[in-house]
Design a protein around this motif. Structure first.
Motif, mmCIF file in Angstrom:
data_model
loop_
_atom_site.group_PDB
_atom_site.id
_atom_site.type_symbol
_atom_site.label_atom_id
_atom_site.label_comp_id
_atom_site.label_asym_id
_atom_site.label_seq_id
_atom_site.Cartn_x
_atom_site.Cartn_y
_atom_site.Cartn_z
ATOM 1 N N ALA A 9 0.671 -7.187 8.711
ATOM 2 C CA ALA A 9 0.672 -5.823 8.187
ATOM 3 C C ALA A 9 1.194 -4.860 9.247
ATOM 4 N N THR A 10 2.152 -4.014 8.860
ATOM 5 C CA THR A 10 2.738 -3.066 9.806
ATOM 6 C C THR A 10 1.949 -1.766 9.897
ATOM 7 N N ARG A 11 1.054 -1.535 8.910
ATOM 8 C CA ARG A 11 0.146 -0.389 8.983
ATOM 9 C C ARG A 11 -1.001 -0.601 8.013
ATOM 10 N N ASP A 12 -2.020 0.233 8.096
ATOM 11 C CA ASP A 12 -3.165 0.147 7.200
ATOM 12 C C ASP A 12 -2.739 0.446 5.768
ATOM 13 N N PHE A 13 -3.400 -0.217 4.804
ATOM 14 C CA PHE A 13 -3.134 0.050 3.392
ATOM 15 C C PHE A 13 -4.439 -0.007 2.613
ATOM 16 N N THR A 14 -4.691 1.027 1.819
ATOM 17 C CA THR A 14 -5.808 1.055 0.888
ATOM 18 C C THR A 14 -5.230 1.281 -0.496
ATOM 19 N N GLY A 15 -5.399 0.303 -1.372
ATOM 20 C CA GLY A 15 -4.841 0.373 -2.718
ATOM 21 C C GLY A 15 -5.548 1.390 -3.595
ATOM 22 N N PRO A 16 -4.859 1.814 -4.677
ATOM 23 C CA PRO A 16 -5.415 2.823 -5.575
ATOM 24 C C PRO A 16 -6.524 2.294 -6.482
ATOM 25 N N ASP A 17 -6.610 0.970 -6.673
ATOM 26 C CA ASP A 17 -7.670 0.407 -7.511
ATOM 27 C C ASP A 17 -7.906 -1.051 -7.133
ATOM 28 N N CYS A 18 -8.772 -1.733 -7.886
ATOM 29 C CA CYS A 18 -9.209 -3.087 -7.532
ATOM 30 C C CYS A 18 -8.135 -4.160 -7.706
ATOM 31 N N ARG A 19 -7.000 -3.836 -8.307
ATOM 32 C CA ARG A 19 -5.910 -4.810 -8.442
ATOM 33 C C ARG A 19 -5.152 -4.992 -7.133
ATOM 34 N N PHE A 20 -5.368 -4.109 -6.184
ATOM 35 C CA PHE A 20 -4.666 -4.126 -4.909
ATOM 36 C C PHE A 20 -5.550 -4.700 -3.816
ATOM 37 N N VAL A 21 -4.909 -5.302 -2.812
ATOM 38 C CA VAL A 21 -5.626 -5.826 -1.653
ATOM 39 C C VAL A 21 -5.472 -4.819 -0.514
ATOM 40 N N ASN A 22 -6.561 -4.556 0.183
ATOM 41 C CA ASN A 22 -6.547 -3.629 1.314
ATOM 42 C C ASN A 22 -6.398 -4.412 2.614
ATOM 43 N N PHE A 23 -5.737 -3.807 3.603
ATOM 44 C CA PHE A 23 -5.634 -4.459 4.901
ATOM 45 C C PHE A 23 -5.445 -3.428 5.999
ATOM 46 N N LYS A 24 -5.639 -3.894 7.216
ATOM 47 C CA LYS A 24 -5.465 -3.074 8.413
ATOM 48 C C LYS A 24 -4.211 -3.527 9.150
ATOM 49 N N LYS A 25 -3.615 -2.640 9.892
ATOM 50 C CA LYS A 25 -2.439 -2.968 10.683
ATOM 51 C C LYS A 25 -2.726 -4.182 11.565
ATOM 52 N N GLY A 26 -1.787 -5.140 11.565
ATOM 53 C CA GLY A 26 -1.920 -6.331 12.388
ATOM 54 C C GLY A 26 -2.574 -7.515 11.696
ATOM 55 N N GLU A 27 -3.203 -7.298 10.529
ATOM 56 C CA GLU A 27 -3.849 -8.405 9.824
ATOM 57 C C GLU A 27 -2.813 -9.345 9.216
ATOM 58 N N ALA A 28 -3.173 -10.623 9.112
ATOM 59 C CA ALA A 28 -2.308 -11.614 8.468
ATOM 60 C C ALA A 28 -2.421 -11.467 6.954
ATOM 61 N N VAL A 29 -1.266 -11.430 6.287
ATOM 62 C CA VAL A 29 -1.202 -11.321 4.830
ATOM 63 C C VAL A 29 -0.407 -12.513 4.324
ATOM 64 N N TYR A 30 -0.957 -13.227 3.342
ATOM 65 C CA TYR A 30 -0.308 -14.400 2.762
ATOM 66 C C TYR A 30 0.280 -14.018 1.399
ATOM 67 N N TRP A 43 4.337 -6.981 -3.930
ATOM 68 C CA TRP A 43 4.131 -8.415 -3.822
ATOM 69 C C TRP A 43 2.658 -8.666 -4.071
ATOM 70 N N ALA A 44 2.297 -9.913 -4.350
ATOM 71 C CA ALA A 44 0.899 -10.284 -4.550
ATOM 72 C C ALA A 44 0.525 -11.324 -3.507
ATOM 73 N N GLY A 45 -0.631 -11.133 -2.917
ATOM 74 C CA GLY A 45 -1.053 -12.061 -1.889
ATOM 75 C C GLY A 45 -2.498 -11.871 -1.500
ATOM 76 N N SER A 46 -2.864 -12.466 -0.382
ATOM 77 C CA SER A 46 -4.258 -12.433 0.032
ATOM 78 C C SER A 46 -4.405 -12.032 1.496
ATOM 79 N N VAL A 47 -5.553 -11.439 1.759
ATOM 80 C CA VAL A 47 -6.004 -11.123 3.108
ATOM 81 C C VAL A 47 -7.438 -11.634 3.159
ATOM 82 N N GLY A 48 -7.671 -12.660 3.963
ATOM 83 C CA GLY A 48 -8.987 -13.293 3.943
ATOM 84 C C GLY A 48 -9.242 -13.871 2.562
ATOM 85 N N SER A 49 -10.379 -13.533 1.953
ATOM 86 C CA SER A 49 -10.702 -14.034 0.616
ATOM 87 C C SER A 49 -10.336 -13.037 -0.482
ATOM 88 N N ASP A 50 -9.726 -11.917 -0.129
ATOM 89 C CA ASP A 50 -9.329 -10.907 -1.108
ATOM 90 C C ASP A 50 -7.891 -11.145 -1.563
#
Length: 82
Positions: A9-30, A43-50
């Protein structure tokens, strides 16, 4: 479901609703799906178990797992792939 790639992740992201995955800058996203059609920026993917959608421009790809791409039309409400 085929794991397509992994990125950082190149920066923090907080999605507008539960269909989106949230992450912090530097986290691995699959990444599992690269959407086409009306939502090509998502795109659709996962961060941890989300699991959820996220803007593709917030990800720096650092490893590709598959060269095959599965296209998912985004203008159809429910699609099942087995």
């Amino acid at each position: 479901t085929v794991l397509m790639c992994r990125g950082k992740a190149t920066r923090d992201f907080t999605g507008p609703d539960c269909r989106f995955v949230n992450f912090k800058k530097g986290e691995a996203v699959y990444v599992y799906y690269k959407l086409i059609g009306k939502s090509t920026e998502l795109w659709a993917g996962s961060v941890g178990s989300d699991f959820g959608y996220f803007p593709k421009d917030l990800l720096e790809i650092n490893h590709n797992y598959s060269n095959e791409e599965l296209e998912l039309p985004t203008d159809v409400s429910l699609i099942y792939y087995f």
